[in-house]
Design an enzyme around this catalytic site. Structure first.
Site, short mmCIF file in Angstrom:
data_model
loop_
_atom_site.label_atom_id
_atom_site.label_comp_id
_atom_site.label_asym_id
_atom_site.label_seq_id
_atom_site.Cartn_x
_atom_site.Cartn_y
_atom_site.Cartn_z
N THR A 1 -1.27 -0.79 -4.42
CA THR A 1 -2.17 0.34 -4.63
C THR A 1 -1.57 1.58 -3.97
O THR A 1 -0.76 1.48 -3.05
CB THR A 1 -3.55 0.10 -3.99
OG1 THR A 1 -3.40 0.09 -2.56
CG2 THR A 1 -4.14 -1.22 -4.44
N GLU B 1 0.84 -1.19 0.00
CA GLU B 1 0.00 0.00 0.00
C GLU B 1 0.88 1.25 0.00
O GLU B 1 1.74 1.40 0.88
CB GLU B 1 -0.90 0.05 1.23
CG GLU B 1 -2.02 -0.96 1.24
CD GLU B 1 -2.98 -0.74 2.40
OE1 GLU B 1 -4.15 -1.12 2.27
OE2 GLU B 1 -2.56 -0.19 3.45
N CYS B 2 0.66 2.13 -0.94
CA CYS B 2 1.34 3.43 -1.01
C CYS B 2 2.86 3.26 -0.89
O CYS B 2 3.49 2.83 -1.84
CB CYS B 2 0.79 4.37 0.05
SG CYS B 2 1.12 6.12 -0.28
N GLY B 3 3.46 3.58 0.25
CA GLY B 3 4.90 3.41 0.39
C GLY B 3 5.34 1.98 0.15
O GLY B 3 6.40 1.72 -0.42
#
Length: 449
Positions: A435, A331-333
């Site tokens: 994502t 997720e993200c990072g």
């Protein structure tokens, strides 16, 4: 007397806008009441993942996000029931009291006022009164009258310049019929360090307990704690909702200063679903536990640690071996760390895991912020293709995103979001996905189209 298992009375601390000092006031109240012997249950309205860690440190018990855009009333009620056994609930709002998105989600627009109304919690507004006097009362009166059913129990004045300034503001509040529950002098403010995504993480502050003690003493000296506790109310919402299914039976969870953004309710849901969480540290060059059935890399600050991640050869090799046969999700990072490369703010490109083709850059920052509704095109571990509600907040610029799109993603207005995530099938049967949004809850309704 409160019945066993009942939700205790609560308050929501909000403000007309961000930057007024509501987090400092919230922490000071939590720590001051705890120092007085009360058990305080904190909550955070909205998707912020940094403030709850501060709440938890101040309260000595986990703080949970309650989100009216992403969560159903039953889900909010189920999470709020975790306050049973506490003496007082203190929830912190986000942004301004009525600030949310234009189109409602599961319960509301994500505004703090949604949560206060849903739970029956009176609101205490923190007002930055610097540069004004009686006009502050007009602002407070506007907050009090804007939404039927919401109760503004009083105000706490922040950044008061002098006794004369305080007297003028109090005179205005008296005309408006609004109680002043505290007045915090300007020069004695307790400051919390910040960075580009908000406050510096709680776990990174060696003086955190000292800061909390200072905040508690500051608030106790300048606020009427007895009256603040007396105006608490609500907690009447009842309901249940199924927890978020765990992505696997044994979850290898990246957990360190680079990968720390995990919503507390997700971890609790995974454990309630029978999963075992196996933390490991990529920054310490640790690989996922080989006994795990799935690997999850949450968000955080990989851009601040890109050099160490690039040098973590054991982590990279272990993750690659794991991904060959089992699902890995970021997720993200965590998504950025799964990519091919990350360009730090100074323009240096750092090698990442290379399990996806994603290339990101912080050399030219661009803010991405907002709620997301995602309809997966490929099954996600534990979730399949169920629609998901989440939130995106980062400053990375996407240079390349060549893999298959993971989902069809929309923002809270129903507009398409280009950052649709990525998915790659591995030759040994594994799957790597990622994502830019952080999962909050499965969607029970898909009102956005």
């Amino acid at each position: 007397m409160r019945m066993p298992g009942a939700i205790p009375p609560g308050l929501l601390i909000s403000a007309p806008a961000s930057g007024t000092g509501k987090t400092t006031v919230t922490l000071g109240l939590i720590a001051a009441f705890r120092a007085a012997g009360l058990v305080v249950q904190p909550f955070k309205s909205g998707p912020d993942y940094i403030d709850p860690a501060f709440h938890a440190a101040a309260a000595g018990r986990p703080s949970v996000n309650l989100d009216s855009w992403a969560m159903t009333p039953g889900r909010i009620a189920a999470l709020a029931s975790g306050a049973a056994g506490a003496d007082l609930v203190i929830a912190e709002g986000s942004m301004g009291l009525f600030d949310g998105v234009a189109r409602a989600g599961e319960t509301g627009t994500g505004a703090s006022a949604d949560l206060a109304t849903e739970m029956g919690w009176p609101v205490i507004a923190v007002l930055d009164v610097s540069g004004q006097a009686q006009t502050a009362a007009a602002v407070a009166a506007g907050l009090a009258g804007f939404r039927p059913g919401l109760r503004l129990a009083g105000v706490i004045l922040n950044k008061v310049a002098s006794p004369r300034h305080e007297a003028l503001v109090r005179a205005g509040m008296a005309v408006a019929g609004l109680p002043v529950l505290g007045a915090l002098p300007r020069k004695a403010a307790v400051a919390l360090p910040e960075r580009h995504l908000g406050l510096v993480q709680a776990e990174e502050l060696p003086r955190l307990q000292a800061i909390l003690a200072e905040a508690a003493a500051f608030v106790a000296a300048h606020c009427d704690l007895d009256t603040i506790r007396a105006v608490a109310a609500g907690g009447h919402l009842a309901g249940t909702a199924p927890p978020v299914p765990p992505p696997g039976e044994r979850i290898a969870l990246a957990r360190d200063a680079a990968f720390s953004f995990v919503y507390p309710h997700l971890l609790a849901d995974w454990r309630a679903g029978g999963a075992t969480v196996l933390p490991f540290s990529p920054l310490a060059d640790e690989a996922p536990d080989p006994s795990a059935t799935v690997c999850w890399l949450p968000g955080g600050y990989p851009e601040l640690h890109a050099g160490r991640l690039a040098a973590a050869a054991h982590f990279r090799a272990g993750l690659t071996e794991f991904a060959a046969t089992r699902p890995v999700h970021g997720e993200c990072g965590g998504y950025m760390a799964l990519g091919a490369g990350l360009v730090s703010a100074d323009g240096t490109r750092h090698r990442m895991a290379g399990l996806l083709g994603l290339e990101t850059s912080f050399a030219k920052r661009r803010m991405h912020l907002g709620y997301r509704l995602a309809r997966p095109l490929h099954p996600l571990p534990g979730l399949g293709k169920v629609a998901l509600r989440g939130h995106e907040f980062h400053y990375a610029t996407i240079l390349s995103q060549p893999d298959a799109a993971l989902a069809v993603v929309q923002d809270a207005n129903g507009d398409a979001v280009a950052e649709a995530g990525s998915c790659r099938a591995m030759p040994g049967g594994g799957q790597v996905s990622g994502t830019f949004f952080h999962l909050i809850a499965p969607a029970s309704s898909e009102s956005i189209s």
